[in-house]
Design a protein around this motif. Structure first.
Motif, PDB file in Angstrom:
ATOM      1  N   ASP A  11     -16.682 -88.945  70.580  1.00  9.93           N
ATOM      2  CA  ASP A  11     -17.532 -89.287  71.710  1.00  9.93           C
ATOM      3  C   ASP A  11     -17.939 -87.771  72.457  1.00  9.93           C
ATOM      4  OD1 ASP A  11     -17.747 -91.946  71.017  1.00  9.93           O
ATOM      5  OD2 ASP A  11     -16.345 -92.424  72.810  1.00  9.93           O
ATOM      6  N   ARG A  14     -20.636 -85.641  70.836  1.00  6.88           N
ATOM      7  CA  ARG A  14     -21.928 -85.985  70.522  1.00  6.88           C
ATOM      8  C   ARG A  14     -22.815 -85.434  71.441  1.00  6.88           C
ATOM      9  NH1 ARG A  14     -20.150 -92.298  68.801  1.00  6.88           N
ATOM     10  NH2 ARG A  14     -18.595 -91.425  67.129  1.00  6.88           N
ATOM     11  N   PRO A  21     -24.293 -89.896  66.339  1.00 12.27           N
ATOM     12  CA  PRO A  21     -22.970 -89.759  66.251  1.00 12.27           C
ATOM     13  C   PRO A  21     -22.168 -88.951  65.287  1.00 12.27           C
ATOM     14  CG  PRO A  21     -23.153 -91.716  65.198  1.00 12.27           C
ATOM     15  CD  PRO A  21     -24.594 -91.276  65.747  1.00 12.27           C
ATOM     16  N   ARG A  75     -28.283 -83.738  62.052  1.00  8.67           N
ATOM     17  CA  ARG A  75     -27.777 -85.033  62.877  1.00  8.67           C
ATOM     18  C   ARG A  75     -27.917 -86.341  62.464  1.00  8.67           C
ATOM     19  NH1 ARG A  75     -29.668 -80.883  66.294  1.00  8.67           N
ATOM     20  NH2 ARG A  75     -27.881 -79.586  67.349  1.00  8.67           N
TER      21      ARG A  75
END
Length: 213
Positions: A11, A14, A21, A75
């Motif tokens: 997390d 990100r 993610p 991404r």
């Protein structure tokens, strides 16, 4: 481009939002690549026509090094990551044409078996800090040098000099300015060409650099 690695990020890494993610890293044309011809110059060439039809991924981040080598960070959404790996498109080159002599990998000539990778937690006192060059590590405020007085690795640094997210950096030569604590350091994974060195890819600032061994 040659696909090197895809990671589902923790997390904290990100940095472009929870909707993206994961990341995929690629290496492409090397320092001796020739400029691409305009499609009108090669109307009958299926390779050039294929390039002309290509469209960039909406989350593509292209990077060029100081010798014009080509790299890319893409991404990914959770849906894209969950879809799993896909093979490259069919090689459109005719026999004997567009032979790669540029010292960079590509999706058709650089073939490596698919290997799953995973992230492991590690004890690193520099986690959460901006990485520094190894030469400056001893004098950097708040940074724990991984080396002792004899330039041997301290016990806590044993095994850290490998591909990892954040923490202590082990650049072979130096780090470009602009890195944040949220970076990916990659050793020379199978298929990559870092001249025996490694690379640092920042996931927040998009700073990128690599150095040879």
């Amino acid at each position: 481009m040659f696909h090197a690695i895809t990671l589902l990020l923790p997390d904290a890494f990100r940095r472009h939002g929870p909707g993206l993610p994961a990341v995929a890293f690629f290496q492409g044309e090397g320092q001796f690549a020739r400029a691409r011809p305009e499609p009108t110059e090669w109307d009958d060439d299926p390779f050039v026509a294929d390039i002309a039809r290509c469209a960039d991924h909406p989350q593509l981040c292209r990077r060029s090094d100081i010798i014009d080598g080509q790299f890319a960070l893409v991404r990914l959404t959770q849906e894209e990551f969950d879809a799993g790996p896909t093979p490259p498109p069919v090689d459109p080159r005719r026999p004997g044409e567009h032979v790669a002599t540029d010292e960079g990998p590509n999706a058709w000539d650089t073939l490596e078996p698919l290997v799953r990778v995973w992230l492991l937690e590690r004890r690193d006192p520099n986690a959460g800090h901006v990485p520094v060059d190894l030469e400056a590590a001893a004098g950097a405020l708040g940074h724990a040098s991984p080396f002792d007085e004899r330039f041997g690795l301290r016990p806590w640094a044993q095994g850290l000099a490998s591909s990892h997210l954040g923490g202590t950096a082990f650049p072979v030569q130096g780090l470009p300015p602009g890195h944040t604590p949220f970076y990916l350091e990659l050793e020379e994974l199978p298929g990559l060409n870092f001249g025996g060195g490694n690379a640092q890819i920042d996931l927040e600032s998009d700073t990128f650099g690599w150095s040879c061994g």
